[in-house]
Design a protein around this motif. Structure first.
Motif: not given
Length: 203
Positions: A121-135
Motif C-alpha cells: 500500500i503506497p504511503r499516501q493510502h495507508r491508514g485508510q482501511g485498504v489492508a482490511h478491504r484487501l484481506l
C-alpha cells in the motif's frame, strides 16, 4: 469498515491495466524490486533474476489469467495490492525452515490451501482501511476459486514493533480481526494463521 474502505473495489490483477500495477507495486521501493515474486522463487532462482525479469514474470502470469494478486481501486486510482494464490505456487514457503516448523505436518502440494503472502500500500493510502478491504477480498477470492484453507504469515507487532513499510506480510492483529486463528509461530515474532471452511462457512 471505514467510509474510505467501503468506497474501494478490489479486482484481480489480470483485469487491470499495467498502469495500475505500476501505481502500487512500482511506487514502493521494495515492491518495485520484488514485483511479488519473492515467495514464488527459491533462493537460487530469485538470485538469477532482476527486477525487470520479475516484472515480466508477473505480467506473464497476468496475461495467462493466473491468479497472483488483487488490486484495490478507489475510482480509477490503484491504492493497494495483496498477493494471494494457491500455496504450491510459493516455492519458497516450504524451504523457509521456520514456516514448516510452525505449520507442522502438511501437504505442500495441496492446491486447496491458499496463502496470503504480502500487502503493498503506497504511503499516501495507508491508514485508510485498504489492508482490511484487501484481506476480505483475498479470502473471498480464494474461497471462490476452491480454497478450503487460507493461511498467512503475519508479524506480531505486540511482541516486536516494525515500521509500517516493513510489515508487508501483514500484522497478526489484522488477521485475527478477520477471523483467522494462530496455529504456529516461528522463533521470530512471526505467527502463522489460518482460516478453514466447511460447506456452510468458516470452521
Amino acid at each position: 469498515m471505514s467510509e474510505s474502505a467501503a468506497g474501494l473495489t478490489v479486482t484481480p490483477a489480470e483485469l487491470v491495466p499495467d498502469a495500475a500495477i505500476d501505481a502500487v507495486l512500482g511506487a514502493v521501493t521494495e515492491a518495485s524490486r520484488c514485483w511479488c515474486r519473492w515467495w514464488m522463487l527459491a533462493n537460487a532462482d530469485h538470485a538469477a533474476t532482476d527486477p525487470q525479469s520479475r516484472r515480466a514474470a508477473l505480467d506473464g502470469d497476468r496475461a495467462t489469467g493466473l491468479s497472483t494478486g488483487l488490486i484495490a481501486l478507489r475510482g480509477e486510482d490503484a491504492v493497494g495490492w495483496v498477493g494471494v494464490a494457491p500455496r504450491p505456487r510459493y516455492a519458497r514457503l516450504p524451504r523457509t525452515k521456520a514456516i514448516p516448523a510452525a505449520v507442522g505436518d502438511t501437504d505442500w502440494a495441496d492446491e486447496g490451501v491458499w496463502s496470503i503472502v504480502c500487502f503493498t500500500i503506497p504511503r499516501q493510502h495507508r491508514g485508510q482501511g485498504v489492508a482490511h478491504r484487501l484481506l476480505d477480498a483475498a479470502v473471498a477470492h480464494a474461497r471462490a476459486n476452491g480454497a478450503h484453507t487460507i493461511e498467512a504469515y503475519p508479524h506480531d507487532t505486540d511482541v516486536a514493533a516494525k515500521p509500517a513499510g516493513s510489515l508487508n506480510t501483514g500484522t497478526l492483529r489484522l488477521f485475527t480481526a478477520h477471523g483467522f486463528a494462530e496455529v504456529g509461530r516461528t522463533a521470530e515474532p512471526v505467527a502463522q494463521v489460518r482460516v478453514a471452511f466447511d460447506r456452510n462457512g468458516v470452521v
